[in-house]
Design a protein around this motif. Structure first.
Motif, PDB file in Angstrom:
ATOM      1  N   VAL A  89       0.999  -1.178  -0.035  1.00 59.19           N
ATOM      2  CA  VAL A  89      -0.083  -0.021   0.057  1.00 59.19           C
ATOM      3  C   VAL A  89       0.875   1.241  -0.007  1.00 59.19           C
ATOM      4  O   VAL A  89       1.693   1.402   0.847  1.00 59.19           O
ATOM      5  CB  VAL A  89      -0.865  -0.036   1.139  1.00 59.19           C
ATOM      6  N   SER A  90       0.559   2.122  -0.860  1.00 60.15           N
ATOM      7  CA  SER A  90       1.251   3.491  -1.070  1.00 60.15           C
ATOM      8  C   SER A  90       1.071   4.263   0.192  1.00 60.15           C
ATOM      9  O   SER A  90       0.240   4.391   0.584  1.00 60.15           O
ATOM     10  CB  SER A  90       1.035   4.157  -2.345  1.00 60.15           C
ATOM     11  N   PRO A  91       2.052   5.104   0.475  1.00 60.33           N
ATOM     12  CA  PRO A  91       1.936   6.076   1.561  1.00 60.33           C
ATOM     13  C   PRO A  91       0.950   7.250   1.119  1.00 60.33           C
ATOM     14  O   PRO A  91       0.339   8.027   1.900  1.00 60.33           O
ATOM     15  CB  PRO A  91       3.143   6.618   1.676  1.00 60.33           C
ATOM     16  N   LYS A  92       0.575   7.175  -0.204  1.00 60.47           N
ATOM     17  CA  LYS A  92      -0.240   8.200  -0.695  1.00 60.47           C
ATOM     18  C   LYS A  92      -1.651   7.788  -0.422  1.00 60.47           C
ATOM     19  O   LYS A  92      -2.755   8.444  -0.798  1.00 60.47           O
ATOM     20  CB  LYS A  92      -0.038   8.346  -2.119  1.00 60.47           C
ATOM     21  N   SER A  93      -2.053   6.393  -0.293  1.00 65.06           N
ATOM     22  CA  SER A  93      -3.397   5.946   0.080  1.00 65.06           C
ATOM     23  C   SER A  93      -4.162   6.807   0.946  1.00 65.06           C
ATOM     24  O   SER A  93      -3.584   7.255   2.315  1.00 65.06           O
ATOM     25  CB  SER A  93      -3.393   4.524   0.541  1.00 65.06           C
ATOM     26  N   LYS A  94      -5.338   7.064   0.736  1.00 64.54           N
ATOM     27  CA  LYS A  94      -6.137   8.055   1.802  1.00 64.54           C
ATOM     28  C   LYS A  94      -6.695   7.091   2.829  1.00 64.54           C
ATOM     29  O   LYS A  94      -7.008   7.554   4.210  1.00 64.54           O
ATOM     30  CB  LYS A  94      -7.350   8.512   0.977  1.00 64.54           C
ATOM     31  N   GLY A  95      -6.880   5.934   2.689  1.00 67.90           N
ATOM     32  CA  GLY A  95      -7.689   5.066   3.768  1.00 67.90           C
ATOM     33  C   GLY A  95      -6.641   4.474   4.812  1.00 67.90           C
ATOM     34  O   GLY A  95      -5.324   5.003   4.470  1.00 67.90           O
ATOM     35  N   ASP A  96      -7.268   4.224   6.015  1.00 66.98           N
ATOM     36  CA  ASP A  96      -6.518   3.914   7.263  1.00 66.98           C
ATOM     37  C   ASP A  96      -5.903   2.615   7.182  1.00 66.98           C
ATOM     38  O   ASP A  96      -6.581   1.687   7.682  1.00 66.98           O
ATOM     39  CB  ASP A  96      -7.511   4.131   8.283  1.00 66.98           C
ATOM     40  N   PHE A  97      -5.037   2.088   6.253  1.00 72.30           N
ATOM     41  CA  PHE A  97      -4.472   0.891   6.152  1.00 72.30           C
ATOM     42  C   PHE A  97      -3.124   0.891   7.080  1.00 72.30           C
ATOM     43  O   PHE A  97      -2.197   1.912   7.054  1.00 72.30           O
ATOM     44  CB  PHE A  97      -4.030   0.734   4.955  1.00 72.30           C
ATOM     45  N   LYS A  98      -3.167  -0.139   8.117  1.00 67.52           N
ATOM     46  CA  LYS A  98      -2.222  -0.339   8.986  1.00 67.52           C
ATOM     47  C   LYS A  98      -0.805  -0.615   8.292  1.00 67.52           C
ATOM     48  O   LYS A  98       0.301  -0.382   8.950  1.00 67.52           O
ATOM     49  CB  LYS A  98      -2.632  -1.376   9.987  1.00 67.52           C
ATOM     50  N   GLY A  99      -0.694  -1.478   7.267  1.00 70.76           N
ATOM     51  CA  GLY A  99       0.370  -1.694   6.607  1.00 70.76           C
ATOM     52  C   GLY A  99       0.798  -0.713   5.431  1.00 70.76           C
ATOM     53  O   GLY A  99       1.487  -1.227   4.740  1.00 70.76           O
ATOM     54  N   LYS A 100       0.544   0.291   5.556  1.00 67.37           N
ATOM     55  CA  LYS A 100       1.008   1.505   4.708  1.00 67.37           C
ATOM     56  C   LYS A 100       2.343   1.703   4.635  1.00 67.37           C
ATOM     57  O   LYS A 100       2.871   1.695   5.799  1.00 67.37           O
ATOM     58  CB  LYS A 100       0.046   2.802   4.853  1.00 67.37           C
ATOM     59  N   PHE A 101       3.016   1.861   3.591  1.00 68.54           N
ATOM     60  CA  PHE A 101       4.455   2.034   3.661  1.00 68.54           C
ATOM     61  C   PHE A 101       4.717   3.461   4.279  1.00 68.54           C
ATOM     62  O   PHE A 101       4.010   4.483   4.144  1.00 68.54           O
ATOM     63  CB  PHE A 101       4.934   2.287   2.074  1.00 68.54           C
ATOM     64  N   ARG A 102       5.728   3.458   5.179  1.00 70.37           N
ATOM     65  CA  ARG A 102       6.014   4.788   5.924  1.00 70.37           C
ATOM     66  C   ARG A 102       7.304   4.625   6.650  1.00 70.37           C
ATOM     67  O   ARG A 102       8.038   3.532   6.448  1.00 70.37           O
ATOM     68  CB  ARG A 102       5.011   4.822   7.025  1.00 70.37           C
ATOM     69  N   VAL A 103       7.931   5.794   6.718  1.00 69.54           N
ATOM     70  CA  VAL A 103       9.309   6.116   7.374  1.00 69.54           C
ATOM     71  C   VAL A 103       9.225   6.898   8.384  1.00 69.54           C
ATOM     72  O   VAL A 103       8.712   8.079   8.434  1.00 69.54           O
ATOM     73  CB  VAL A 103      10.243   6.698   5.883  1.00 69.54           C
TER      74      VAL A 103
END
Length: 196
Positions: A89-103
């Motif tokens: 999942v891209s950090p640009k996804s608007k949804g609340d995804f727990k596995g979203k890419f983040r730094v």
């Protein structure tokens, strides 16, 4: 003599049954090959699922480097190379995804993070009907570069800052945590994985 005739008829009957079974199996195979599945926008439904981890230990490669943009501003570049249909999942996804890419960076008096993260190529939002998503999401399914900018607040001091890159890699569905260290020493800035 009658025994031999009965044995011959039985043998002939069993051979013809085996041939019929082989013909039926061939027909079933050809029917199965002609069945086409629907193409959904969800990467869960692509030809690479389920993910075959026997081909590779890692469904992705991640490399990092730093660049100086201005006198006090630097960037951390993260190159994500995906293998064998892996996605996240891209950090640009608007949804609340727990596995979203983040730094994430540890708190430090030495650097100040700029808002947001740059993504290239930019992912596109699509509707995913998969039960785990059932909504709009920005899947990253191709090699992508992420850039996180930050300012050095103490350019004359030597320091280290720790951080971690987190995301869930699909379809393996595992949380990936890659710790890293940014080292500023004698005016030079380097990044390396922590523990490598």
């Amino acid at each position: 003599m009658i025994k031999y005739i009965i044995l011959g008829i039985t043998l002939l009957f069993s051979i013809s049954c085996k041939k019929e079974n082989k013909v039926e199996m061939k027909q079933e195979k050809s029917v199965a090959q002609n069945i086409k599945t629907d193409n959904f926008t969800s990467p869960y439904y692509n030809n690479n699922y389920p993910y075959d981890i026997s081909k590779s230990n890692m469904p992705y490669e991640l490399t990092m480097k730093t660049f100086q943009l201005r006198t006090d501003t630097h960037s951390l570049e993260i190159d994500m190379l995906l293998h064998q249909g892996a996605f996240f999942v891209s950090p640009k996804s608007k949804g609340d995804f727990k596995g979203k890419f983040r730094v994430e960076f540890s708190e430090s008096k030495h650097i100040e993070l700029e808002d947001g993260i740059l993504e290239s190529p930019l992912s596109k939002e699509t509707f995913d009907p998969h039960p785990y998503v059932n909504g709009y999401v920005n899947w990253v399914k191709e090699n992508t570069i992420y850039i996180k900018n930050f300012k050095i607040l103490t350019p004359k001091e030597n320091f280290t800052v720790t951080g971690v890159i987190k995301f869930v890699i699909e379809p393996r569905c595992t949380l990936e945590e890659i710790p890293f260290i940014i080292v500023h020493e004698h005016g030079e800035l380097r990044v390396r994985r922590d523990g490598c």
